[in-house]
Design a protein around this motif. Structure first.
Motif, PDB file in Angstrom:
ATOM      1  N   ARG A 180       0.831  -1.197   0.000  1.00  0.00           N
ATOM      2  CA  ARG A 180       0.000   0.000   0.000  1.00  0.00           C
ATOM      3  C   ARG A 180       0.872   1.256   0.000  1.00  0.00           C
ATOM      4  O   ARG A 180       1.994   1.255   0.511  1.00  0.00           O
ATOM      5  CB  ARG A 180      -0.943   0.001   1.213  1.00  0.00           C
ATOM      6  N   TYR A 181       0.325   2.317  -0.595  1.00  0.00           N
ATOM      7  CA  TYR A 181       1.022   3.601  -0.604  1.00  0.00           C
ATOM      8  C   TYR A 181       1.136   4.149   0.821  1.00  0.00           C
ATOM      9  O   TYR A 181       0.213   4.015   1.633  1.00  0.00           O
ATOM     10  CB  TYR A 181       0.267   4.619  -1.448  1.00  0.00           C
ATOM     11  N   VAL A 182       2.261   4.764   1.118  1.00  0.00           N
ATOM     12  CA  VAL A 182       2.449   5.500   2.367  1.00  0.00           C
ATOM     13  C   VAL A 182       1.934   6.922   2.129  1.00  0.00           C
ATOM     14  O   VAL A 182       2.496   7.652   1.298  1.00  0.00           O
ATOM     15  CB  VAL A 182       3.935   5.519   2.775  1.00  0.00           C
ATOM     16  N   PRO A 183       0.859   7.306   2.799  1.00  0.00           N
ATOM     17  CA  PRO A 183       0.222   8.598   2.483  1.00  0.00           C
ATOM     18  C   PRO A 183       1.180   9.788   2.541  1.00  0.00           C
ATOM     19  O   PRO A 183       1.058  10.731   1.743  1.00  0.00           O
ATOM     20  CB  PRO A 183      -0.871   8.720   3.561  1.00  0.00           C
ATOM     21  N   GLU A 184       2.133   9.752   3.473  1.00  0.00           N
ATOM     22  CA  GLU A 184       3.053  10.882   3.618  1.00  0.00           C
ATOM     23  C   GLU A 184       4.018  11.019   2.444  1.00  0.00           C
ATOM     24  O   GLU A 184       4.649  12.071   2.275  1.00  0.00           O
ATOM     25  CB  GLU A 184       3.853  10.738   4.920  1.00  0.00           C
ATOM     26  N   ARG A 185       4.146   9.983   1.634  1.00  0.00           N
ATOM     27  CA  ARG A 185       5.100  10.007   0.517  1.00  0.00           C
ATOM     28  C   ARG A 185       4.474  10.429  -0.801  1.00  0.00           C
ATOM     29  O   ARG A 185       5.176  10.567  -1.800  1.00  0.00           O
ATOM     30  CB  ARG A 185       5.750   8.629   0.357  1.00  0.00           C
ATOM     31  N   VAL A 186       3.144  10.597  -0.840  1.00  0.00           N
ATOM     32  CA  VAL A 186       2.463  10.956  -2.088  1.00  0.00           C
ATOM     33  C   VAL A 186       1.618  12.202  -1.858  1.00  0.00           C
ATOM     34  O   VAL A 186       1.344  12.588  -0.712  1.00  0.00           O
ATOM     35  CB  VAL A 186       1.581   9.794  -2.603  1.00  0.00           C
ATOM     36  N   GLY A 187       1.221  12.823  -2.956  1.00  0.00           N
ATOM     37  CA  GLY A 187       0.407  14.024  -2.837  1.00  0.00           C
ATOM     38  C   GLY A 187      -0.894  13.760  -2.109  1.00  0.00           C
ATOM     39  O   GLY A 187      -1.285  14.489  -1.193  1.00  0.00           O
ATOM     40  N   SER A 188      -1.580  12.713  -2.519  1.00  0.00           N
ATOM     41  CA  SER A 188      -2.789  12.236  -1.844  1.00  0.00           C
ATOM     42  C   SER A 188      -3.059  10.828  -2.351  1.00  0.00           C
ATOM     43  O   SER A 188      -2.633  10.460  -3.453  1.00  0.00           O
ATOM     44  CB  SER A 188      -3.991  13.140  -2.122  1.00  0.00           C
ATOM     45  N   LEU A 189      -3.797  10.031  -1.559  1.00  0.00           N
ATOM     46  CA  LEU A 189      -4.131   8.691  -2.019  1.00  0.00           C
ATOM     47  C   LEU A 189      -5.010   8.747  -3.259  1.00  0.00           C
ATOM     48  O   LEU A 189      -4.882   7.913  -4.160  1.00  0.00           O
ATOM     49  CB  LEU A 189      -4.823   7.913  -0.896  1.00  0.00           C
ATOM     50  N   ALA A 190      -5.894   9.725  -3.324  1.00  0.00           N
ATOM     51  CA  ALA A 190      -6.760   9.848  -4.502  1.00  0.00           C
ATOM     52  C   ALA A 190      -5.937  10.103  -5.761  1.00  0.00           C
ATOM     53  O   ALA A 190      -6.244   9.588  -6.841  1.00  0.00           O
ATOM     54  CB  ALA A 190      -7.779  10.956  -4.296  1.00  0.00           C
ATOM     55  N   ALA A 191      -4.862  10.894  -5.630  1.00  0.00           N
ATOM     56  CA  ALA A 191      -4.060  11.283  -6.791  1.00  0.00           C
ATOM     57  C   ALA A 191      -3.215  10.148  -7.345  1.00  0.00           C
ATOM     58  O   ALA A 191      -2.735  10.234  -8.479  1.00  0.00           O
ATOM     59  CB  ALA A 191      -3.161  12.467  -6.439  1.00  0.00           C
ATOM     60  N   VAL A 192      -3.026   9.068  -6.568  1.00  0.00           N
ATOM     61  CA  VAL A 192      -2.208   7.962  -7.069  1.00  0.00           C
ATOM     62  C   VAL A 192      -3.066   6.795  -7.560  1.00  0.00           C
ATOM     63  O   VAL A 192      -2.531   5.796  -8.034  1.00  0.00           O
ATOM     64  CB  VAL A 192      -1.211   7.456  -6.005  1.00  0.00           C
ATOM     65  N   THR A 193      -4.393   6.904  -7.461  1.00  0.00           N
ATOM     66  CA  THR A 193      -5.262   5.833  -7.932  1.00  0.00           C
ATOM     67  C   THR A 193      -5.583   6.014  -9.407  1.00  0.00           C
ATOM     68  O   THR A 193      -5.311   7.050 -10.009  1.00  0.00           O
ATOM     69  CB  THR A 193      -6.570   5.782  -7.132  1.00  0.00           C
ATOM     70  N   SER A 194      -6.188   4.965  -9.968  1.00  0.00           N
ATOM     71  CA  SER A 194      -6.552   4.954 -11.381  1.00  0.00           C
ATOM     72  C   SER A 194      -7.733   4.017 -11.561  1.00  0.00           C
ATOM     73  O   SER A 194      -7.949   3.114 -10.745  1.00  0.00           O
ATOM     74  CB  SER A 194      -5.366   4.446 -12.218  1.00  0.00           C
ATOM     75  N   PRO A 195      -8.522   4.202 -12.615  1.00  0.00           N
ATOM     76  CA  PRO A 195      -9.452   3.136 -12.989  1.00  0.00           C
ATOM     77  C   PRO A 195      -8.666   1.907 -13.450  1.00  0.00           C
ATOM     78  O   PRO A 195      -7.453   1.987 -13.682  1.00  0.00           O
ATOM     79  CB  PRO A 195     -10.241   3.752 -14.166  1.00  0.00           C
ATOM     80  N   PRO A 196      -9.304   0.740 -13.600  1.00  0.00           N
ATOM     81  CA  PRO A 196      -8.614  -0.420 -14.170  1.00  0.00           C
ATOM     82  C   PRO A 196      -7.970  -0.077 -15.510  1.00  0.00           C
ATOM     83  O   PRO A 196      -8.423   0.822 -16.225  1.00  0.00           O
ATOM     84  CB  PRO A 196      -9.734  -1.453 -14.327  1.00  0.00           C
ATOM     85  N   TYR A 197      -6.912  -0.813 -15.854  1.00  0.00           N
ATOM     86  CA  TYR A 197      -6.097  -0.465 -17.023  1.00  0.00           C
ATOM     87  C   TYR A 197      -6.913  -0.344 -18.308  1.00  0.00           C
ATOM     88  O   TYR A 197      -6.634   0.487 -19.170  1.00  0.00           O
ATOM     89  CB  TYR A 197      -4.985  -1.511 -17.212  1.00  0.00           C
ATOM     90  N   ASP A 198      -7.954  -1.185 -18.463  1.00  0.00           N
ATOM     91  CA  ASP A 198      -8.702  -1.188 -19.718  1.00  0.00           C
ATOM     92  C   ASP A 198      -9.818  -0.163 -19.738  1.00  0.00           C
ATOM     93  O   ASP A 198     -10.518  -0.031 -20.747  1.00  0.00           O
ATOM     94  CB  ASP A 198      -9.275  -2.586 -19.986  1.00  0.00           C
ATOM     95  N   VAL A 199      -9.994   0.582 -18.638  1.00  0.00           N
ATOM     96  CA  VAL A 199     -11.014   1.626 -18.588  1.00  0.00           C
ATOM     97  C   VAL A 199     -10.402   2.998 -18.835  1.00  0.00           C
ATOM     98  O   VAL A 199     -11.103   3.931 -19.206  1.00  0.00           O
ATOM     99  CB  VAL A 199     -11.751   1.594 -17.227  1.00  0.00           C
ATOM    100  N   VAL A 200      -9.099   3.124 -18.650  1.00  0.00           N
ATOM    101  CA  VAL A 200      -8.427   4.398 -18.872  1.00  0.00           C
ATOM    102  C   VAL A 200      -8.581   4.800 -20.338  1.00  0.00           C
ATOM    103  O   VAL A 200      -8.217   4.050 -21.248  1.00  0.00           O
ATOM    104  CB  VAL A 200      -6.930   4.308 -18.506  1.00  0.00           C
ATOM    105  N   VAL A 201      -9.155   5.971 -20.572  1.00  0.00           N
ATOM    106  CA  VAL A 201      -9.332   6.469 -21.939  1.00  0.00           C
ATOM    107  C   VAL A 201      -8.001   7.033 -22.413  1.00  0.00           C
ATOM    108  O   VAL A 201      -7.448   7.950 -21.802  1.00  0.00           O
ATOM    109  CB  VAL A 201     -10.429   7.553 -21.992  1.00  0.00           C
ATOM    110  N   ARG A 202      -7.489   6.480 -23.489  1.00  0.00           N
ATOM    111  CA  ARG A 202      -6.190   6.908 -23.987  1.00  0.00           C
ATOM    112  C   ARG A 202      -6.339   7.715 -25.265  1.00  0.00           C
ATOM    113  O   ARG A 202      -7.191   7.407 -26.084  1.00  0.00           O
ATOM    114  CB  ARG A 202      -5.303   5.666 -24.222  1.00  0.00           C
TER     115      ARG A 202
END
Length: 426
Positions: free
Chosen positions: A21-43
């Motif tokens: 799991r991400y360490v919250p203090e090391r990232v901007g926010s937990l929300a900012a490091v998440t993503s939809p599943p790989y095949d849902v990301v619109v490219r």
């Protein structure tokens, strides 16, 4: 990891693992490091947005960018190793199952994330309902093989008796405790995670799920990838398990949406010209929401599609029955032969438009507005679909009949990046 064998035709066998799991203090926010599943990301738009959201966004692992496939997979593995060395991602101290909740307004989903013992469809424990593309399975397998990690959970559903016992009771007790994490993503969903490490609660879950059968709601290519990698590792071990989220739809029903098609090299005018005498075609000069309502009404009567990309919407319905008889396989159940996805692929794509089902010709896009926008921007054709009913999906799966790939989109889907599984740790 407990790698005791499981007999054929047993139920689900879900075991705890040490989540990364991400360490919250090391990232901007937990929300900012998440993503939809790989095949849902619109490219490419969605990919660029996620990459710029945070330097540690999980999209750098699930969709690494490089000129060639081996370089992409190696880049993901190197990135994962660096984040672990830097303490951006840290393994939980002891193996756990994880209760996952997401909610938005009146939508509430709760389930359990764990490492599931893999089984073949013939065993009747985990039922696929869609076909897969070998090239996508090969790519996902290479990524998992190189990173030695399950980077995002599959979404599986099962149905309990809804009596509030077993796994359901464990889940409801867990959500009364303080969560490991809580974050709200930009789509408005609040995500929470709890760990289950108590031996008694783990036993309750194990006993309950041992009587259950699951349907793959989302992640057919990743499930096929799990099976391929298991075949490469004959000795029992971590490769004989895969990361999943199990949802009891008797308590938390999922929504079923359609997945739309973007036909890169086919202008709308050419698509319509090829449909003479084979389908009824009506132009709709209305907004997207109203056009989708018309599609829903037409789909209740039979096969129907919306074409878009030229500034308008075109309802395509009432196919010639003799054309369907010539183009749709007759050796499948009636429920399969009459699916919109079946008619789209067998009759329209294969027979009328003659478009190969390959990435250079077809993109699969979940978001309705996004597929219309891309079609208009590129002068191509968007084919908008109406969703299939869940009971049709489940009934076909139980018959061992798979639907054309990307026939359904169950949701809401779990956010990627909240918990990962390292096979090196297991």
């Amino acid at each position: 990891m407990n790698t005791e064998g499981r007999a054929a035709n047993d139920g689900l066998h879900l075991i705890p693992f040490r989540g990364l799991r991400y360490v919250p203090e090391r990232v901007g926010s937990l929300a900012a490091v998440t993503s939809p599943p790989y095949d849902v990301v619109v490219r490419p738009d969605g990919l660029h947005h996620l990459q710029s959201a945070d330097p540690y966004n999980i999209v750098r692992l699930i969709l690494p960018q490089a000129a060639a496939a081996p370089a992409r997979h190696r880049k993901a593995a190197d990135t994962l190793a660096r984040w672990l060395n830097e303490g951006v991602l840290v393994a939980d101290p002891e193996p756990a199952l994880y209760v996952y909740e997401q909610r938005k307004g009146n939508i509430l989903q709760r389930g359990i994330i764990g490492a599931l013992a893999l089984s073949e469809p013939s065993e009747g424990v985990v039922l696929p309902h869609e076909d897969v593309m070998p090239d996508i399975v090969a790519d996902r397998a290479a990524l998992m093989r190189t990173t030695a990690a399950n980077l995002e959970p599959l979404l599986l559903t099962y149905r309990s008796t809804n009596n509030g016992n077993g796994a359901a009771a464990v889940i409801e007790r867990a959500v009364q405790r303080p969560p490991l994490l809580s974050t709200t993503t930009e789509d408005g969903f609040n995500h929470l995670l709890w760990s289950i490490t108590d031996a008694g609660e783990l036993a309750e879950v194990r006993t309950d799920l041992s009587r259950r059968q699951a349907l793959i709601a989302d992640g057919h290519h990743r499930w096929a990838t799990y099976l391929r990698l298991r075949a490469e590792h004959t000795a029992p071990g971590p490769w004989h398990y895969g990361l999943v989220l199990l949802i009891d739809t008797a308590r938390y029903p999922l929504q079923v949406r359609a997945i739309h098609r973007l036909l890169h090299r086919l202008p709308v005018s050419d698509a319509l010209a090829a449909l003479t005498d084979s389908f009824r075609v009506r132009r709709l000069d209305v907004p997207l929401e109203q056009a989708m309502g018309v599609l829903a009404e037409a789909s209740a009567e039979g096969n129907a599609f919306l074409l878009a990309g030229d500034g308008a919407f075109h309802l395509v319905d009432r196919p010639d029955p003799s054309l369907l008889a010539r183009t749709v396989r007759a050796d499948r159940p009636e429920a399969w032969r009459t699916l919109d996805a079946t008619v789209l692929h067998a009759t329209l794509l294969d027979h009328i438009w003659r478009i190969p089902d390959a990435p250079e010709h077809i993109a699969y896009i979940h978001d309705t507005e996004a597929v219309v926008t891309q079609a208009e921007r590129r002068g191509s054709t968007a084919v908008l679909m109406h969703p299939v009913r869940e009971e049709v999906v489940r009934d076909l799966a139980r018959e061992g009949v798979t639907m054309p790939r990307k026939s359904t989109s169950f949701g809401p889907k779990p956010a990627t990046g909240l918990v990962l599984r390292s096979l090196a740790l297991d």
